[in-house]
Design a protein around this motif. Structure first.
Motif, PDB file in Angstrom:
ATOM      1  N   ASP A   1       5.967  -1.474  32.049  1.00 28.69           N
ATOM      2  CA  ASP A   1       5.430  -1.041  30.766  1.00 28.69           C
ATOM      3  C   ASP A   1       6.571  -1.030  29.766  1.00 28.69           C
ATOM      4  O   ASP A   1       7.342  -0.084  29.700  1.00 28.69           O
ATOM      5  CB  ASP A   1       4.801   0.346  30.901  1.00 28.69           C
TER       6      ASP A   1
ATOM      7  N   THR B   1       4.882   0.409  25.381  1.00 30.72           N
ATOM      8  CA  THR B   1       4.400   1.723  24.959  1.00 30.72           C
ATOM      9  C   THR B   1       5.378   2.366  23.976  1.00 30.72           C
ATOM     10  O   THR B   1       6.580   2.411  24.217  1.00 30.72           O
ATOM     11  CB  THR B   1       4.182   2.645  26.173  1.00 30.72           C
TER      12      THR B   1
ATOM     13  N   VAL C   1       1.682   0.759  19.622  1.00 26.48           N
ATOM     14  CA  VAL C   1       1.190   0.645  20.987  1.00 26.48           C
ATOM     15  C   VAL C   1       1.220   2.050  21.575  1.00 26.48           C
ATOM     16  O   VAL C   1       2.270   2.680  21.630  1.00 26.48           O
ATOM     17  CB  VAL C   1       2.058  -0.320  21.823  1.00 26.48           C
TER      18      VAL C   1
ATOM     19  N   ARG D   1      -0.366   3.289  24.775  1.00 28.44           N
ATOM     20  CA  ARG D   1      -0.037   3.366  26.197  1.00 28.44           C
ATOM     21  C   ARG D   1      -0.674   2.211  26.940  1.00 28.44           C
ATOM     22  O   ARG D   1      -1.553   1.535  26.440  1.00 28.44           O
ATOM     23  CB  ARG D   1      -0.460   4.693  26.803  1.00 28.44           C
ATOM     24  N   LEU D   2      -0.219   2.024  28.173  1.00 30.69           N
ATOM     25  CA  LEU D   2      -0.744   0.993  29.055  1.00 30.69           C
ATOM     26  C   LEU D   2      -2.118   1.421  29.545  1.00 30.69           C
ATOM     27  O   LEU D   2      -2.306   2.538  30.013  1.00 30.69           O
ATOM     28  CB  LEU D   2       0.218   0.820  30.234  1.00 30.69           C
TER      29      LEU D   2
ATOM     30  N   TYR E   1      -3.093  -3.023  26.772  1.00 31.16           N
ATOM     31  CA  TYR E   1      -2.577  -1.810  26.142  1.00 31.16           C
ATOM     32  C   TYR E   1      -3.598  -1.211  25.181  1.00 31.16           C
ATOM     33  O   TYR E   1      -4.375  -1.932  24.562  1.00 31.16           O
ATOM     34  CB  TYR E   1      -1.305  -2.116  25.346  1.00 31.16           C
TER      35      TYR E   1
ATOM     36  N   VAL F   1      -3.885   0.254  21.643  1.00 27.70           N
ATOM     37  CA  VAL F   1      -3.121   0.209  20.399  1.00 27.70           C
ATOM     38  C   VAL F   1      -3.904   0.959  19.337  1.00 27.70           C
ATOM     39  O   VAL F   1      -5.131   1.061  19.403  1.00 27.70           O
ATOM     40  CB  VAL F   1      -2.842  -1.241  19.935  1.00 27.70           C
TER      41      VAL F   1
ATOM     42  N   SER G   1      -4.672  -7.272  24.801  1.00 28.21           N
ATOM     43  CA  SER G   1      -4.054  -7.838  26.002  1.00 28.21           C
ATOM     44  C   SER G   1      -2.714  -8.485  25.655  1.00 28.21           C
ATOM     45  O   SER G   1      -2.455  -8.826  24.495  1.00 28.21           O
ATOM     46  CB  SER G   1      -4.975  -8.877  26.650  1.00 28.21           C
TER      47      SER G   1
END
Length: 101
Positions: free
Chosen positions: A7, A10, A28, A30-31, A37, A39, A54
């Motif tokens: 990651d 993030t 961004v 978080r994953l 992600y 966003v 993506s």
């Protein structure tokens, strides 16, 4: 087999170019899953909901191979990029006449 998911995006701030010549900004958050992600795009008055993006979308380029997404570590770096991008170009005057002595 290595199941670790990397990651690296993030917390990054971004700009993304639109086909009409404008751009959007955001962060961004978080994953969500491997290669996807959450966003958040910046809104004028209200915080907009999270969207999924993506890695494939983030790597897209124009037909001329220009990146659509640009990432920045800090909001200050992103703002400096936007300021440079929005600054009017400064025309230069070049004399084509040889000066006399």
């Amino acid at each position: 087999m290595n199941d670790k998911v990397f990651d690296t995006l993030t917390g990054m701030y971004f700009t993304v170019d639109d086909p009409d010549g404008s751009y959007g900004t955001g962060q961004v958050i978080r994953l969500a899953a491997e290669g996807v992600y959450f966003v958040r795009f910046d809104g004028n008055e209200v915080t907009l909901p999270l969207e999924l993006a993506s890695i494939g979308e983030m790597l897209e380029t124009t037909d001329e191979e220009f990146k659509l997404w640009r990432f920045f570590n800090t909001i200050e770096e992103r703002d400096a990029w936007i300021e440079w991008l929005d600054a009017p170009s400064k025309p230069r005057v070049i004399s084509l006449v040889k000066p006399t002595k």
